[in-house]
Structure formats: C-alpha cells, structure tokens
Design a protein around this motif. Sequence first.
Motif, short mmCIF file in Angstrom:
data_model
loop_
_atom_site.label_atom_id
_atom_site.label_comp_id
_atom_site.label_asym_id
_atom_site.label_seq_id
_atom_site.Cartn_x
_atom_site.Cartn_y
_atom_site.Cartn_z
N ILE A 27 0.84 -1.21 0.00
CA ILE A 27 0.00 0.00 0.00
C ILE A 27 0.87 1.25 0.00
O ILE A 27 0.65 2.18 -0.79
N ASP A 28 1.88 1.28 0.88
CA ASP A 28 2.76 2.46 0.94
C ASP A 28 3.54 2.64 -0.37
O ASP A 28 3.69 3.77 -0.86
N ALA A 29 4.04 1.53 -0.94
CA ALA A 29 4.80 1.63 -2.19
C ALA A 29 3.92 2.12 -3.34
O ALA A 29 4.34 2.97 -4.14
N LEU A 30 2.72 1.60 -3.43
CA LEU A 30 1.81 2.03 -4.50
C LEU A 30 1.43 3.50 -4.36
O LEU A 30 1.32 4.23 -5.37
N ARG A 31 1.26 3.97 -3.15
CA ARG A 31 0.97 5.39 -2.94
C ARG A 31 2.17 6.25 -3.33
O ARG A 31 2.00 7.35 -3.88
N ASP A 32 3.38 5.74 -3.05
CA ASP A 32 4.58 6.48 -3.45
C ASP A 32 4.68 6.59 -4.97
O ASP A 32 5.26 7.55 -5.50
N PHE A 33 4.11 5.61 -5.69
CA PHE A 33 4.11 5.64 -7.15
C PHE A 33 2.93 6.41 -7.72
O PHE A 33 2.72 6.41 -8.94
N GLY A 34 2.16 7.05 -6.86
CA GLY A 34 1.10 7.93 -7.34
C GLY A 34 -0.31 7.41 -7.25
O GLY A 34 -1.26 8.10 -7.62
N ALA A 35 -0.49 6.20 -6.76
CA ALA A 35 -1.85 5.66 -6.61
C ALA A 35 -2.55 6.35 -5.45
O ALA A 35 -1.92 6.76 -4.47
N THR A 36 -3.87 6.50 -5.56
CA THR A 36 -4.63 7.00 -4.42
C THR A 36 -4.68 5.92 -3.35
O THR A 36 -4.34 4.76 -3.61
N GLU A 37 -5.12 6.30 -2.16
CA GLU A 37 -5.16 5.31 -1.08
C GLU A 37 -6.11 4.16 -1.43
O GLU A 37 -5.78 2.99 -1.20
N VAL A 38 -7.26 4.48 -2.00
CA VAL A 38 -8.22 3.43 -2.37
C VAL A 38 -7.63 2.53 -3.45
O VAL A 38 -7.72 1.29 -3.38
N GLU A 39 -6.99 3.11 -4.45
CA GLU A 39 -6.36 2.31 -5.51
C GLU A 39 -5.25 1.43 -4.94
O GLU A 39 -5.10 0.26 -5.34
N ALA A 40 -4.48 1.98 -4.00
CA ALA A 40 -3.39 1.21 -3.41
C ALA A 40 -3.92 0.00 -2.64
O ALA A 40 -3.38 -1.11 -2.75
N PHE A 41 -4.98 0.20 -1.87
CA PHE A 41 -5.59 -0.92 -1.15
C PHE A 41 -6.09 -1.98 -2.13
O PHE A 41 -5.86 -3.18 -1.94
N ARG A 42 -6.78 -1.54 -3.17
CA ARG A 42 -7.36 -2.51 -4.11
C ARG A 42 -6.28 -3.31 -4.84
O ARG A 42 -6.39 -4.53 -5.00
N LEU A 43 -5.21 -2.64 -5.26
CA LEU A 43 -4.13 -3.33 -5.97
C LEU A 43 -3.39 -4.28 -5.04
O LEU A 43 -3.01 -5.40 -5.44
#
Length: 424
Positions: free
Chosen positions: A373-389
Amino acid sequence: MNEPALSPRGVAAVFLTFAFAYFFSALLRAVTATLAPVFSSELALSAADLGLLAGAYFLGFSALQLPLGSALDRHGPKRTLLVLLAVAVIGCAAFALAGSLPALAAARVLIGAGVAACLMAPLTAYRRLLSVPAQLRANSWMLMTGSLGMLASTLPVQWLLPALGWRGLFWVLAGLLALAMALIAWVVPRDVRAAAGDAAAPPGSAAAAAGGYRSIVRHPLFVRTAPLGFFVYGGLVAVQSLWAGPWLTRVTGVGAEQAAQGLFAINLAMLFAFMTWGALMPRLVHRGIDAVRLMTWGLPLPLALMFANVALGGDAGAAMWAAWCVACTFVSVSQPAVGAAFPPALAGRALSAFNLVIFSGVFCIQWGIGLAIDALRDFGATEVEAFRLAFAGFGACCVAAYLWFLRGRDAALPSVAPDMRILS
C-alpha cells in the motif's frame, strides 16, 4: 503410556479451560485492528508501521512453533502451555508500559511467543484423548472460541477504551492470562506421557535426530496443503486481525465506531461458521466426505469473493468481508487433517509445523500488504487504488496456492496412521 481416560464431564472441563486461555490469545491477536486508529493518531504510524506492529505478534508466535512441537510431544501440553503463558503475561505488561513503536513491537513479539501454545496444546491433548470425529469437532469449537475472542476485540474493546485506555486494557489482559494459568494448573490432568518418560521418538532414531520434522514436511499431504495454509489460512487471519479494519475506514470511509461495528459483525459471522463446522464435521466424516474434498469444492468461493471485493472497492463493506472470511473457513479443516495423518507421538510436531506455515503467512501478508500500500501510494496511486491493488496481488497468490493444491490431487497419500482414512 497413554493419558488417563476422562469422563464426558472431565473432557468438557478440560475443553472449557483450554478455551478460556485461547479466547484471550485470539483477542490479543486481533485487537490491533480495533486499536489501529488510536495507534495511528497517537504514534503517527504509517500503513507499513501498523502492519509491522500487528505482524510482530505473529513473528513471535511463528518463531516458537518448531521448538513448541517438540516440547508438546516430549513434555506434554499442560506443562508447555503453563510455561509459555507466563511469557504472555510479561508481554502484556511490557506492552502496557511501552512508549515507542520498537518497544510496542518487542512486547508484541513476547505476547505472540507466550500464546503460541494456546491452540496447539489443546489440539495435541485432543489428538491423544479423542476419536477423529471428536477431534474435528473440538478443533472447530476451539476456532469458534477464537472467533469469540476476536469478537470481544472489536466493540467491547472500543467501549472499554474511554474507561481503561489501551494501556489499562493490557494490564487487565495480563491479569486474565494469569487467571487462565491458574485454571489450567487446577483442571487439566497432569502430563502422564511426559511423567512416564515416554519419549516421542526413540533416542538415536531418524525421527529423534531430525526432531520428527523431516518426515512431516515431506509428507504428501503437508506438501500439498502448505501453500494454502500460508496464503489462504494465513491471509484469512491477516485480514481478520488487521486489514479488515483499515479497509473499512480508508476504503469505505466509515468512522472508527462504525469500523468496530463492522469488525464485530465479521467476527460474529466467523463464530457461527465455526460453530456450524463443529456440528457438521463428524457427520461429514462418517459419510466419507474428507478434508481434501471439502477444500477442493469450497475454496473457489473465497477466491471469487476476494476479487469481487477488489472490484467493488468502496462498496465492499463489512458484509462482503464477512462473506469472504466465512468462505475461507473451508481451509480450516487442513490443520486437523495434517495432525491426524501422523501417530499421536508426532501430533504436536505435525500440528506445530503446519501452524508455523500458517502464521509465517500471517506475518508476511500483514506486513506485505502494508508495504505494498505504501509503495503504491509512493508511485502515485490514491489510497483506495493502493488498497485494491495490494489486495488483488494477495488474491493472485491465493489462486496460485489453490492451483498447487489441485496439482497434487492424484498423489498417493501413504497410510502413516490409522486416522488417514479421513484425508483421502
């Protein structure tokens, strides 16, 4: 020498005493999901920090599993459980006194190590005392007790926080674990096997040289079910004891009180699921429906529900996660099945080896989801997108584990114990 036979009333007393200790073990496992908003605001913890704090319990828990199995077989479940519960009492006191993330994590490691035998000790005792159908029922009802403990970790903990605070809560838990120790010392029969010097394996034997674990981890059933234990069973515990809460608050957008209500509903559903399994398992065994068949038929359901929840995103609330958790209970039959595949003298090691797989999975998945989740957010994903991915990646691992399980369905399973007939 075998343990003395108990009357039905004696069996019930032993079960309730073990269940009392396991109740608080499960509460301690899951309470971080309810306390996550408190820790985030008070200590400014990130998603990865929360995963590490929750996972520290499972790190300590997992580290004890292999020595625990040998201790259960050599010294007996009562003696082993009493020693480790003393460590859990110290861990709860240390958590109540801790003032930083490293100190909290270290205390959680102690707690996890201290409660490592709260399920394995009863299962080892039941393997020696009960018939196979009764073992499966007792296992399901112990898991039901664990669900009750996880239920208590939600709204009841939320209600107690204003009066006790989280530090006071852990002082109370330390006292209750000490009470559990007193009850076990009083009610559970002495470990006759250990007292009689009946070693689990003869000195100098291959089993003794390798602690019995070499034959266990090479057994076809163990090899076949281990990935399911790691990803599906471990993932169930990881989500139920931590990530269901943050999903509700950060993806669906509900408040802390509503999230606690959602977690309460999830754990209530799990309680009834395990109660139902306890009632059904002896009947299923008598009808020739074994553990392998149950997992083959049942596990596609949680796999489908996981991807449905990912697709729904913010619309996947407590009801959908409760459905996923209940569907995952098909994998719960794997652990007693592995235990029943070995003679009673190896039961502690077989159960603990599989438990190590499960709780290693819990630690890796809890922390791994947070890191993702933290890595995906660092790459620009929103929090919801990060959780889903992150959850989609976890779901893909579960699918791979199920395919590995199906791949081994034609493998011959040697009859290493008379109870092998339940496993197919």
